[in-house]
Design a protein around this motif. Structure first.
Motif, mmCIF file in Angstrom:
data_model
loop_
_atom_site.group_PDB
_atom_site.id
_atom_site.type_symbol
_atom_site.label_atom_id
_atom_site.label_comp_id
_atom_site.label_asym_id
_atom_site.label_seq_id
_atom_site.Cartn_x
_atom_site.Cartn_y
_atom_site.Cartn_z
ATOM 1 N N ALA A 88 25.180 13.264 -12.211
ATOM 2 C CA ALA A 88 24.907 12.467 -13.413
ATOM 3 C C ALA A 88 24.873 13.352 -14.658
ATOM 4 O O ALA A 88 25.442 13.001 -15.699
ATOM 5 N N LEU A 89 24.216 14.493 -14.568
ATOM 6 C CA LEU A 89 24.189 15.425 -15.692
ATOM 7 C C LEU A 89 25.592 15.907 -16.025
ATOM 8 O O LEU A 89 25.988 15.980 -17.208
ATOM 9 N N GLY A 90 26.370 16.243 -14.992
ATOM 10 C CA GLY A 90 27.725 16.730 -15.223
ATOM 11 C C GLY A 90 28.613 15.687 -15.865
ATOM 12 O O GLY A 90 29.382 15.994 -16.794
ATOM 13 N N LEU A 91 28.528 14.443 -15.397
ATOM 14 C CA LEU A 91 29.344 13.378 -15.979
ATOM 15 C C LEU A 91 28.979 13.132 -17.437
ATOM 16 O O LEU A 91 29.854 13.004 -18.299
ATOM 17 N N PHE A 128 32.766 6.021 -22.870
ATOM 18 C CA PHE A 128 31.792 5.334 -22.019
ATOM 19 C C PHE A 128 30.693 6.291 -21.571
ATOM 20 O O PHE A 128 29.502 5.953 -21.636
ATOM 21 N N LEU A 129 31.079 7.480 -21.119
ATOM 22 C CA LEU A 129 30.088 8.444 -20.656
ATOM 23 C C LEU A 129 29.182 8.907 -21.784
ATOM 24 O O LEU A 129 27.979 9.120 -21.591
ATOM 25 N N ARG A 130 29.758 9.051 -22.958
ATOM 26 C CA ARG A 130 28.983 9.578 -24.087
ATOM 27 C C ARG A 130 28.077 8.523 -24.701
ATOM 28 O O ARG A 130 27.005 8.854 -25.233
ATOM 29 N N ASP A 131 28.472 7.265 -24.632
ATOM 30 C CA ASP A 131 27.746 6.207 -25.350
ATOM 31 C C ASP A 131 26.786 5.417 -24.468
ATOM 32 O O ASP A 131 26.130 4.492 -24.957
ATOM 33 N N THR A 132 26.698 5.758 -23.184
ATOM 34 C CA THR A 132 25.715 5.099 -22.313
ATOM 35 C C THR A 132 24.622 6.104 -21.935
ATOM 36 O O THR A 132 24.905 7.296 -21.771
ATOM 37 N N PRO A 133 23.385 5.645 -21.812
ATOM 38 C CA PRO A 133 22.274 6.575 -21.536
ATOM 39 C C PRO A 133 22.412 7.277 -20.190
ATOM 40 O O PRO A 133 22.911 6.698 -19.213
ATOM 41 N N LEU A 134 21.951 8.495 -20.153
ATOM 42 C CA LEU A 134 21.951 9.271 -18.910
ATOM 43 C C LEU A 134 21.155 8.563 -17.830
ATOM 44 O O LEU A 134 21.550 8.559 -16.651
#
Length: 230
Positions: free
Chosen positions: A102-105, A69-75
């Protein structure tokens, strides 16, 4: 005027000199966001890597889902969610901290895969030797596996450090006065975008070159061989 500074727009060099102090303040914010975001990503990435490698599917599957989820959704969406949605549930964070989180996640998901690759690169003999010495799995992971995995993944982690640095300008959408946002404000007020944006581009180039050189030196300094079991 911004942050108490005034500038002369009649000459490009005069403008560059006059706005340099304020850009340095924006640069400091950029560096702080980069370091804090990367620190969060390193810690959460290792936690996600450990959870995804857990033998129990009740642990590994949710960790994999969170990572995907974290990798596939835009920052940007994650940043908006943290800044605008969490306050509806009573969770209010300062803009800078929201951006760093947000950057860390976002990058914790990428670093978890980097950690995984490093962990899998540790020779199986090290695991077997740890079991022969009757070391607990947690101690084997923290004392044997991780210290050998880290040197192998330094180049990849360095690449993500640079990527985080270049993503910091996204934080301007939640009013963080990082370097690019400051340059844009200066351009709006002086009607001269060439000088501030060129200076920011040059500063980013210097930062990335210095960071890359530091990562290369660290990579050469760290040992890549196994460590003695104690």
């Amino acid at each position: 005027m911004l942050f108490g500074y005034e500038w002369d727009t009649t000459n490009g060099w005069t403008l560059a000199v006059s706005i340099l102090p304020i850009l340095m303040r924006g640069l400091w914010v950029t560096l702080q966001a980069t370091v804090l975001g990367f620190a969060i990503a390193m810690v959460l990435g290792l936690v996600l890597a450990a959870l995804k490698a857990a033998p129990s599917r009740l642990v590994s599957w949710p960790a994999r889902g969170v990572s995907e989820f974290l990798r596939d959704t835009p920052l940007l969406i994650q940043l908006f969610f943290l800044y605008y949605v969490l306050p509806e549930f009573g969770i209010i964070l300062p803009a800078f901290l929201t951006g760093a989180v947000a950057l860390g996640l976002q990058y914790s998901a990428y670093l978890s895969e980097v950690y995984r690759a490093g962990i899998e690169a540790v020779p199986r003999g090290q695991h077997e030797a740890a079991r022969a010495l009757n070391l607990a799995p947690r101690r084997t992971f923290s004392r044997i596996v991780v210290p050998q995995a880290i040197p192998r993944i330094v180049p990849a982690m360095g690449n993500y450090l640079v990527s985080i640095m270049k993503d910091v300008p996204v934080l301007s959408v939640v009013t963080v006065l990082e370097m690019l946002n400051v340059a844009k404000i200066i351009g709006d007020r002086t009607f001269n975008y060439l000088v501030p944006l060129s200076m920011v581009g040059g500063l980013y180039l210097i930062l990335t070159l210095v960071a890359a050189q530091g990562v290369r030196r660290l990579d050469r300094a760290l040992p890549k061989t196994g460590i003695p079991l104690k």
